[in-house]
Design a protein around this motif. Sequence first.
Motif, mmCIF file in Angstrom:
data_model
loop_
_atom_site.group_PDB
_atom_site.id
_atom_site.type_symbol
_atom_site.label_atom_id
_atom_site.label_comp_id
_atom_site.label_asym_id
_atom_site.label_seq_id
_atom_site.Cartn_x
_atom_site.Cartn_y
_atom_site.Cartn_z
ATOM 1 N N ASP A 47 0.911 -1.192 0.000
ATOM 2 C CA ASP A 47 -0.035 -0.116 -0.008
ATOM 3 C C ASP A 47 0.864 1.221 0.018
ATOM 4 O O ASP A 47 1.593 1.466 0.755
ATOM 5 C CB ASP A 47 -1.003 -0.021 1.236
ATOM 6 N N GLY A 48 0.721 2.045 -1.117
ATOM 7 C CA GLY A 48 1.532 3.317 -1.258
ATOM 8 C C GLY A 48 3.032 2.996 -1.488
ATOM 9 O O GLY A 48 3.864 4.002 -1.452
ATOM 10 N N ALA A 49 3.506 2.242 -1.850
ATOM 11 C CA ALA A 49 4.834 1.630 -2.218
ATOM 12 C C ALA A 49 5.242 1.859 -3.727
ATOM 13 O O ALA A 49 4.378 1.792 -4.665
ATOM 14 C CB ALA A 49 5.161 0.002 -1.603
ATOM 15 N N VAL A 50 6.493 1.938 -3.623
ATOM 16 C CA VAL A 50 7.360 1.836 -5.075
ATOM 17 C C VAL A 50 7.655 0.250 -5.099
ATOM 18 O O VAL A 50 8.259 -0.171 -4.075
ATOM 19 C CB VAL A 50 8.380 2.678 -5.151
ATOM 20 N N ARG A 63 -0.208 -12.798 -8.948
ATOM 21 C CA ARG A 63 -1.220 -12.473 -8.243
ATOM 22 C C ARG A 63 -1.628 -11.344 -7.449
ATOM 23 O O ARG A 63 -2.808 -10.864 -7.051
ATOM 24 C CB ARG A 63 -1.578 -13.885 -7.682
ATOM 25 N N LEU A 64 -0.477 -11.288 -6.604
ATOM 26 C CA LEU A 64 -0.563 -10.339 -5.453
ATOM 27 C C LEU A 64 -0.656 -8.874 -5.882
ATOM 28 O O LEU A 64 -1.348 -8.111 -5.570
ATOM 29 C CB LEU A 64 0.306 -10.489 -4.525
ATOM 30 N N ILE A 65 0.317 -8.468 -7.146
ATOM 31 C CA ILE A 65 0.041 -7.334 -7.638
ATOM 32 C C ILE A 65 -1.198 -7.003 -8.307
ATOM 33 O O ILE A 65 -1.691 -5.960 -8.172
ATOM 34 C CB ILE A 65 1.300 -7.236 -8.705
ATOM 35 N N GLN A 66 -1.659 -7.955 -8.983
ATOM 36 C CA GLN A 66 -2.844 -7.723 -9.735
ATOM 37 C C GLN A 66 -3.990 -7.605 -8.748
ATOM 38 O O GLN A 66 -4.935 -6.527 -8.910
ATOM 39 C CB GLN A 66 -3.374 -9.217 -10.377
ATOM 40 N N ARG A 69 -3.078 -3.867 -7.290
ATOM 41 C CA ARG A 69 -2.559 -2.646 -8.020
ATOM 42 C C ARG A 69 -2.820 -1.352 -7.940
ATOM 43 O O ARG A 69 -2.023 -0.559 -7.947
ATOM 44 C CB ARG A 69 -2.875 -3.164 -9.442
ATOM 45 N N ASP A 70 -4.180 -1.163 -7.366
ATOM 46 C CA ASP A 70 -4.635 0.220 -7.156
ATOM 47 C C ASP A 70 -3.881 0.819 -5.978
ATOM 48 O O ASP A 70 -3.977 2.200 -5.957
ATOM 49 C CB ASP A 70 -6.097 0.370 -7.066
ATOM 50 N N ILE A 114 -0.615 -4.157 -17.255
ATOM 51 C CA ILE A 114 -0.754 -3.537 -15.754
ATOM 52 C C ILE A 114 -0.301 -2.057 -15.530
ATOM 53 O O ILE A 114 -0.518 -1.749 -14.363
ATOM 54 C CB ILE A 114 -0.642 -4.719 -14.677
ATOM 55 N N GLY A 115 0.378 -1.633 -16.463
ATOM 56 C CA GLY A 115 0.907 -0.427 -16.273
ATOM 57 C C GLY A 115 2.478 -0.277 -15.716
ATOM 58 O O GLY A 115 2.795 0.764 -15.112
ATOM 59 N N ALA A 116 3.120 -1.359 -15.885
ATOM 60 C CA ALA A 116 4.657 -1.362 -15.027
ATOM 61 C C ALA A 116 5.445 -0.306 -15.917
ATOM 62 O O ALA A 116 5.427 -0.488 -17.142
ATOM 63 C CB ALA A 116 5.075 -2.927 -15.077
ATOM 64 N N GLU A 117 6.175 0.376 -15.295
ATOM 65 C CA GLU A 117 7.142 1.259 -15.882
ATOM 66 C C GLU A 117 8.401 0.375 -16.343
ATOM 67 O O GLU A 117 8.682 -0.636 -15.573
ATOM 68 C CB GLU A 117 7.814 2.306 -15.295
#
Length: 311
Positions: A47-50, A63-66, A69-70, A114-117
């Motif tokens: 939560d709120g992390a880079v 699965r965890l990131i999915q 993600r928000d 998923i919008g990863a840089e």
Amino acid sequence: MDKTKLVILHKSDNPSTDFFIRSRFSEAEFDIRVFEFSENPTAGELDGAVVVIVRYVSLSWRRLIQAHRDQIKRLVYFMDDDLWDGGASANQRWRYRLKLFLYARVHRAWLLRIGAEIKVSMPFLADKYAGCSAKVWSPQSIYHSFTESWVLPHSPVIFYHGTSSHFDEVCWLLPVFKKIFARYPNVRFEVIGDQRVSALFGGLTYVSVVPQMNWAEYRHFIQQPGRTIGLAPLLDTPFNRARAPTKLFDITAAGAVGVYADSAVYQGAVVDKENGRLVAMNHQAWVTAISDLLSNPEKTAHYYRSALSRV
């Protein structure tokens, strides 16, 4: 002020994380937490992390990131080899190619969706994956203690430390070793390798083959005194074109002066006859360059001082 949370996800302790990620994010600014394949961060930690994924993706992380993600402030995927092009690794051993497929290439579409840089190690990769908006994160040395000066010992040690994916470079060096030893019988050579490497140098008493080790062990090993000249050959293959010039850091940390392949990989980091030698991949050219370092210790010591000022 509270620190920003930084979650690093990597398969295990490795040089990519140290040279490209840890060296970039200061512990003074970031609350850094690192997870290996066998571990998962909690939803609260995300939560709120880079979040930075280094090279490989596990299914449980995916699965965890999915699912969260928000809540993730920023998601970054970093690679320092051409992990996404199966053709680039065609000359590698099948086990390594399978690892690249299962843990990197198969996740490409998902990472983009998923919008990863996308961050990469070299301009070559940034150009190749420009369609993914890939940007370069350059490496920085993680070594902090160095030998103060370079001195030519009575029995110089010349070394090449490559992983199993560099077996072709080890083979390429064999005639160089033989010619240098014929000129300088007091020289000893050190290579890291597996059974294939041991078999290649079998019977050559002036070559020491050191068993492969993990990254933590190698960081300690490379900083032990006694090495004189470090070698960084690089054959012109699709996979090698995406390599990063981190051998400069290892060789300097060893207290040695480097001979590097004259390729785009090293041309931005090494200035020939200034902080090392930049030499075309020609056996005789490498014999001449190594001989010059051994025969002109004052000049070689200058190269080392210059290398120290750049790492």
